[in-house]
Design a protein around this motif. Structure first.
Motif, mmCIF file in Angstrom:
data_model
loop_
_atom_site.group_PDB
_atom_site.id
_atom_site.type_symbol
_atom_site.label_atom_id
_atom_site.label_comp_id
_atom_site.label_asym_id
_atom_site.label_seq_id
_atom_site.Cartn_x
_atom_site.Cartn_y
_atom_site.Cartn_z
ATOM 1 N N MET A 102 0.226 47.580 -21.712
ATOM 2 C CA MET A 102 1.255 46.904 -22.455
ATOM 3 C C MET A 102 2.561 47.232 -22.281
ATOM 4 O O MET A 102 2.795 48.301 -21.669
ATOM 5 C CB MET A 102 1.190 47.311 -23.975
ATOM 6 C CG MET A 102 -0.104 46.854 -24.715
ATOM 7 S SD MET A 102 -0.215 45.095 -24.950
ATOM 8 C CE MET A 102 0.889 44.834 -26.542
ATOM 9 N N ALA A 103 3.523 46.302 -22.220
ATOM 10 C CA ALA A 103 5.052 46.607 -21.836
ATOM 11 C C ALA A 103 5.935 47.041 -23.038
ATOM 12 O O ALA A 103 5.738 46.959 -23.999
ATOM 13 C CB ALA A 103 5.443 45.108 -21.328
ATOM 14 N N ILE A 104 7.091 47.489 -22.362
ATOM 15 C CA ILE A 104 8.384 47.625 -23.153
ATOM 16 C C ILE A 104 9.439 46.580 -23.383
ATOM 17 O O ILE A 104 9.286 45.971 -21.910
ATOM 18 C CB ILE A 104 8.821 49.007 -22.874
ATOM 19 C CG1 ILE A 104 7.999 50.016 -22.883
ATOM 20 C CG2 ILE A 104 10.149 49.486 -23.622
ATOM 21 C CD1 ILE A 104 8.124 51.530 -22.314
ATOM 22 N N LEU A 105 9.755 46.239 -24.318
ATOM 23 C CA LEU A 105 11.020 45.174 -24.196
ATOM 24 C C LEU A 105 12.101 45.902 -24.548
ATOM 25 O O LEU A 105 12.515 46.539 -25.636
ATOM 26 C CB LEU A 105 10.813 44.419 -25.077
ATOM 27 C CG LEU A 105 11.777 43.049 -25.358
ATOM 28 C CD1 LEU A 105 12.007 42.437 -24.080
ATOM 29 C CD2 LEU A 105 11.669 42.336 -26.393
ATOM 30 N N CYS A 106 13.352 45.996 -23.784
ATOM 31 C CA CYS A 106 14.620 46.550 -23.982
ATOM 32 C C CYS A 106 15.400 45.459 -23.981
ATOM 33 O O CYS A 106 15.633 44.496 -23.468
ATOM 34 C CB CYS A 106 15.167 47.537 -22.829
ATOM 35 S SG CYS A 106 14.062 48.987 -22.628
ATOM 36 N N ALA A 107 16.629 45.627 -24.995
ATOM 37 C CA ALA A 107 17.515 44.432 -25.148
ATOM 38 C C ALA A 107 18.860 45.185 -25.484
ATOM 39 O O ALA A 107 19.149 46.033 -26.170
ATOM 40 C CB ALA A 107 17.012 43.578 -26.391
ATOM 41 N N GLY A 108 19.892 44.127 -25.157
ATOM 42 C CA GLY A 108 21.141 44.918 -25.387
ATOM 43 C C GLY A 108 22.411 44.427 -24.024
ATOM 44 O O GLY A 108 21.953 43.639 -23.347
ATOM 45 N N GLU A 109 23.156 45.324 -24.185
ATOM 46 C CA GLU A 109 24.245 44.899 -23.048
ATOM 47 C C GLU A 109 23.819 45.141 -21.690
ATOM 48 O O GLU A 109 23.193 45.912 -21.299
ATOM 49 C CB GLU A 109 25.609 45.429 -23.462
ATOM 50 C CG GLU A 109 25.471 47.167 -23.133
ATOM 51 C CD GLU A 109 25.001 47.970 -24.209
ATOM 52 O OE1 GLU A 109 25.211 49.105 -24.267
ATOM 53 O OE2 GLU A 109 24.297 47.212 -25.179
ATOM 54 N N ILE A 110 24.654 44.353 -20.698
ATOM 55 C CA ILE A 110 24.782 44.518 -19.432
ATOM 56 C C ILE A 110 25.637 44.343 -18.861
ATOM 57 O O ILE A 110 26.404 43.424 -18.987
ATOM 58 C CB ILE A 110 23.498 43.501 -18.892
ATOM 59 C CG1 ILE A 110 23.357 43.686 -17.130
ATOM 60 C CG2 ILE A 110 23.644 42.332 -18.988
ATOM 61 C CD1 ILE A 110 22.034 43.017 -16.588
ATOM 62 N N LEU A 111 26.330 45.263 -17.986
ATOM 63 C CA LEU A 111 27.787 45.346 -17.717
ATOM 64 C C LEU A 111 28.076 46.117 -16.455
ATOM 65 O O LEU A 111 26.944 46.645 -15.695
ATOM 66 C CB LEU A 111 28.791 45.964 -18.820
ATOM 67 C CG LEU A 111 28.039 47.291 -19.336
ATOM 68 C CD1 LEU A 111 28.732 48.162 -18.610
ATOM 69 C CD2 LEU A 111 28.873 47.416 -20.723
ATOM 70 N N PHE A 112 29.348 46.182 -16.078
ATOM 71 C CA PHE A 112 29.502 47.253 -14.954
ATOM 72 C C PHE A 112 30.521 48.340 -15.490
ATOM 73 O O PHE A 112 31.506 47.902 -16.043
ATOM 74 C CB PHE A 112 30.416 46.296 -13.797
ATOM 75 C CG PHE A 112 29.629 45.911 -12.555
ATOM 76 C CD1 PHE A 112 28.789 46.840 -11.946
ATOM 77 C CD2 PHE A 112 29.264 44.492 -12.531
ATOM 78 C CE1 PHE A 112 28.152 46.433 -10.816
ATOM 79 C CE2 PHE A 112 28.557 44.005 -11.445
ATOM 80 C CZ PHE A 112 28.032 45.058 -10.724
ATOM 81 N N ASP A 113 30.169 49.444 -15.377
ATOM 82 C CA ASP A 113 31.165 50.398 -15.387
ATOM 83 C C ASP A 113 32.002 50.978 -14.214
ATOM 84 O O ASP A 113 31.720 50.636 -13.302
ATOM 85 C CB ASP A 113 30.432 51.838 -15.398
ATOM 86 C CG ASP A 113 29.569 51.790 -16.969
ATOM 87 O OD1 ASP A 113 30.197 51.556 -17.992
ATOM 88 O OD2 ASP A 113 28.282 52.208 -17.134
ATOM 89 N N PHE A 114 33.315 50.954 -14.481
ATOM 90 C CA PHE A 114 34.263 51.294 -13.665
ATOM 91 C C PHE A 114 34.616 52.931 -13.896
ATOM 92 O O PHE A 114 35.215 53.152 -14.746
ATOM 93 C CB PHE A 114 35.433 50.357 -13.544
ATOM 94 C CG PHE A 114 35.036 48.964 -13.020
ATOM 95 C CD1 PHE A 114 35.592 48.900 -11.634
ATOM 96 C CD2 PHE A 114 34.780 48.169 -13.722
ATOM 97 C CE1 PHE A 114 35.293 47.507 -11.183
ATOM 98 C CE2 PHE A 114 34.397 46.980 -13.213
ATOM 99 C CZ PHE A 114 34.424 46.629 -11.945
ATOM 100 N N ILE A 115 34.130 53.693 -13.162
ATOM 101 C CA ILE A 115 34.183 55.375 -13.439
ATOM 102 C C ILE A 115 35.545 55.712 -12.580
ATOM 103 O O ILE A 115 35.452 55.763 -11.403
ATOM 104 C CB ILE A 115 32.835 56.054 -12.950
ATOM 105 C CG1 ILE A 115 31.806 55.209 -13.508
ATOM 106 C CG2 ILE A 115 33.098 57.470 -13.570
ATOM 107 C CD1 ILE A 115 31.770 55.314 -15.013
ATOM 108 N N SER A 116 36.398 56.397 -13.097
ATOM 109 C CA SER A 116 37.528 56.973 -12.764
ATOM 110 C C SER A 116 37.092 57.948 -11.509
ATOM 111 O O SER A 116 36.337 58.908 -11.907
ATOM 112 C CB SER A 116 38.370 57.598 -13.832
ATOM 113 O OG SER A 116 39.346 58.280 -13.005
#
Length: 325
Positions: A1-15
């Motif tokens: 059986m699988a896991i379903l993850c859901a939510g944001e996807i983005l780029f982090d800009f790390i100083s």
């Protein structure tokens, strides 16, 4: 059986400007990120079957992120690509006092536009665990869509997992947001929080006291991450602390998400009944595994980029004295 993850996807800009804060930072490093996205990549790199549910822009950032999911073994059947919207961006830096600063740019972002119609044909029987949370709960329509999806998993007697991963700077109405998060906490099976999240929601400054004021359902499992101090497991009135690991810290971005990925990897095959009967001693063993995942991430740069493989975690005890400390 699988896991379903859901939510944001983005780029982090790390100083990369040491202790200058966001305003004075001159150099930023771009990395794929977003808490549920990091968790999905982390679970996949450990070897589990995982899908990611979101909307992804077809701008150049989004195209890269979609390919990144596939390249790292995450199933993208539930990742909807869309034209005319943007990719979320997040900037992070540490100021002169050592405090982390965040700024998010999410206007007209694709991952904020997940609609109920997007989940109409979801095959719930494919998944044993649903994990969600973080800043995806702040913007509509994604917030309502994920909340409905969560309720559908609950009513289907399927395992649910939640990490609020609270970002105060993004919350527009704290009363409404806090109410939503607390309503989810009352129903979820697996709850992971940082100590800061716990203190914010309960308005307590002692971990044990804060846990006892949190309204979790009977049989639910709570993991609290404590930074360099490791983590804590709570179930049915019993609390056990799990020591962390001493490593040479490069940065801590993604450590909590890697911890969550480790927990989901260990619990992915449990039914709700089996979870309700699991002991705190067993959960402490899984938290120790997750602590190792987080410790490895702390020795690297990059959230999703730093997620460890199962072999890395397995060799951690042997290698840490030579490479990590």
């Amino acid at each position: 059986m699988a896991i379903l993850c859901a939510g944001e996807i983005l780029f982090d800009f790390i100083s990369k400007s040491l202790n200058k804060g966001l305003g004075e930072s001159e150099l930023f490093e771009k990395r794929p990120g977003g808490s549920p996205f990091n968790v999905a990549v982390g679970v996949a790199k450990l070897g589990a079957d995982v899908s990611f549910l979101t909307k992804i822009s077809q701008d150049e950032f989004g195209k890269f992120l979609f390919d990144y999911l596939k390249q790292n073994g995450v199933n993208t059947d539930c990742a909807f690509t869309v034209e005319g919207l943007k990719t979320s961006l997040a900037f992070a830096a540490v100021d002169a006092q050592g405090k982390a600063e965040y700024e998010f740019y999410r206007d007209n972002a694709a991952d904020t536009k997940l609609e109920l119609k997007d989940i109409e044909n979801l095959d719930y029987e494919k998944f044993n665990v649903f994990h969600f949370g973080s800043i995806a709960l702040i913007d509509e329509p994604t917030s309502s869509t994920l909340t409905r999806l969560f309720d559908n998993f609950v009513s289907g007697d399927l395992v649910t997992s939640f990490d609020p991963n609270i970002r105060l700077s993004l919350i527009k109405n704290r009363e409404n947001y806090n109410s939503l998060v607390k309503s989810i906490i009352k129903k979820v099976d697996i709850l992971k929080m940082s100590d800061d999240d716990l203190y914010y929601l309960t308005e307590k400054k002692n971990v044990e006291e804060a846990i006892m004021t949190l309204s979790v359902k009977e049989g639910a499992i709570l993991f609290v991450t404590l930074g360099s101090q490791g983590s804590l497991v709570y179930k049915d009135g019993i609390i056990e602390r799990v020591p962390g690991y001493k490593v040479k810290v490069v940065e801590t971005v993604g450590c909590g998400d890697s911890f969550m990925a480790g927990i989901l990897y260990k619990l992915k095959d449990f039914s709700k009944d089996e979870l309700s009967n699991i002991t705190v001693e067993e959960l402490a063993e899984y938290a120790d595994f997750a602590n190792k995942c987080a410790a490895i991430v702390a020795t690297k740069q990059g959230a999703a980029n730093a997620m460890p493989s199962l072999s890395e975690v397995s060799q951690f005890e042997f290698l840490k004295s030579r490479f990590y400390i």
